[in-house]
Scaffold this motif. Structure first.
Motif, mmCIF file in Angstrom:
data_model
loop_
_atom_site.group_PDB
_atom_site.id
_atom_site.type_symbol
_atom_site.label_atom_id
_atom_site.label_comp_id
_atom_site.label_asym_id
_atom_site.label_seq_id
_atom_site.Cartn_x
_atom_site.Cartn_y
_atom_site.Cartn_z
ATOM 1 N N ASP A 103 7.095 3.475 -13.075
ATOM 2 C CA ASP A 103 6.972 2.423 -14.091
ATOM 3 C C ASP A 103 6.285 2.919 -15.361
ATOM 4 N N LEU A 104 5.363 3.865 -15.193
ATOM 5 C CA LEU A 104 4.625 4.399 -16.343
ATOM 6 C C LEU A 104 5.291 5.641 -16.940
ATOM 7 N N GLY A 105 6.454 6.033 -16.387
ATOM 8 C CA GLY A 105 7.181 7.179 -16.919
ATOM 9 C C GLY A 105 6.515 8.508 -16.614
ATOM 10 N N LEU A 106 5.759 8.594 -15.517
ATOM 11 C CA LEU A 106 5.069 9.831 -15.167
ATOM 12 C C LEU A 106 5.896 10.735 -14.261
ATOM 13 N N ASP A 107 7.031 10.230 -13.776
ATOM 14 C CA ASP A 107 7.884 11.055 -12.880
ATOM 15 C C ASP A 107 8.802 11.954 -13.671
ATOM 16 N N ALA A 167 0.830 -1.206 0.000
ATOM 17 C CA ALA A 167 0.000 0.000 0.000
ATOM 18 C C ALA A 167 0.866 1.257 0.000
ATOM 19 N N THR A 168 1.889 1.272 0.825
ATOM 20 C CA THR A 168 2.750 2.440 0.948
ATOM 21 C C THR A 168 3.803 2.434 -0.155
ATOM 22 N N GLY A 169 3.874 3.537 -0.882
ATOM 23 C CA GLY A 169 4.887 3.668 -1.929
ATOM 24 C C GLY A 169 4.488 3.064 -3.268
ATOM 25 N N HIS A 170 3.341 2.394 -3.317
ATOM 26 C CA HIS A 170 2.949 1.723 -4.547
ATOM 27 C C HIS A 170 2.639 2.707 -5.675
ATOM 28 N N VAL A 171 1.914 3.773 -5.364
ATOM 29 C CA VAL A 171 1.538 4.736 -6.405
ATOM 30 C C VAL A 171 2.786 5.406 -6.980
ATOM 31 N N ALA A 172 3.741 5.740 -6.120
ATOM 32 C CA ALA A 172 4.999 6.342 -6.598
ATOM 33 C C ALA A 172 5.733 5.383 -7.533
ATOM 34 N N LYS A 173 5.767 4.095 -7.169
ATOM 35 C CA LYS A 173 6.424 3.098 -8.024
ATOM 36 C C LYS A 173 5.686 2.977 -9.358
#
Length: 163
Positions: free
Chosen positions: A159-163, A149-155
């Motif tokens: 992974d999707l190149g949104l950072d 749950a924690t950190g999943h959205v950031a990962k």
């Protein structure tokens, strides 16, 4: 508990056709994956609204929803909670993402997100925290099971190149 509850779920893989679904949202309105054709969709399955881990995940998805939308991605969270509980969850945590109810767990089973799992070292049957990216044609682009749950959205954003 039936044999189908304890059987190891069939997991989806990239390239598989994503199981279609129509489920009620927090307001009782039908939400259908088929209505999202032409857009990519993040479908995530979580055990229970108003619990610490699920709240963290939903708040993180809400915080990133604008970035996901700009990249052409809708977000749908699925849990076995009743629409009324989802509405309380949405209000209490100021969530802007779509939350839908799967009380019979049929959709989660179709996605391989319900079945035996380890919880605090014990084997139990329940919702397997999972995330799927569905492409514009309705095929699985990414499938992640037993995600944190924690950190999943950031990962996922990385992974999707949104950072």
């Amino acid at each position: 508990m039936t044999d189908s509850d304890t059987a190891t779920p069939t997991r989806l893989s990239p390239g598989d056709q994503a199981p279609d679904f129509t489920l009620p949202d927090a307001d009782g309105n039908p939400v259908s994956l088929a209505d999202r054709r032409g857009r990519r969709v993040v479908v995530y399955c979580y055990p229970a609204a108003l619990t610490p881990g699920c709240t963290t995940q939903a708040v993180d998805f809400t915080s990133a929803a604008g970035e996901f939308a700009e990249a052409g991605l809708d977000i749908i969270g699925i849990s076995p909670d009743a629409p009324e509980k989802l509405a309380r969850f949405r209000e209490q945590e100021s969530l802007s993402i779509t939350l839908v109810s799967d009380p019979e767990k049929e959709v989660m089973k179709a996605y391989g997100a319900f079945g035996p799992k380890k919880l605090y070292g014990k084997e139990v049957v329940g919702v397997i925290r999972s995330t799927f990216v569905i492409d514009a044609d309705g095929r699985v682009e990414k499938a992640g099971y037993n995600v944190k749950a924690t950190g999943h959205v950031a990962k996922l954003r990385r992974d999707l190149g949104l950072d």
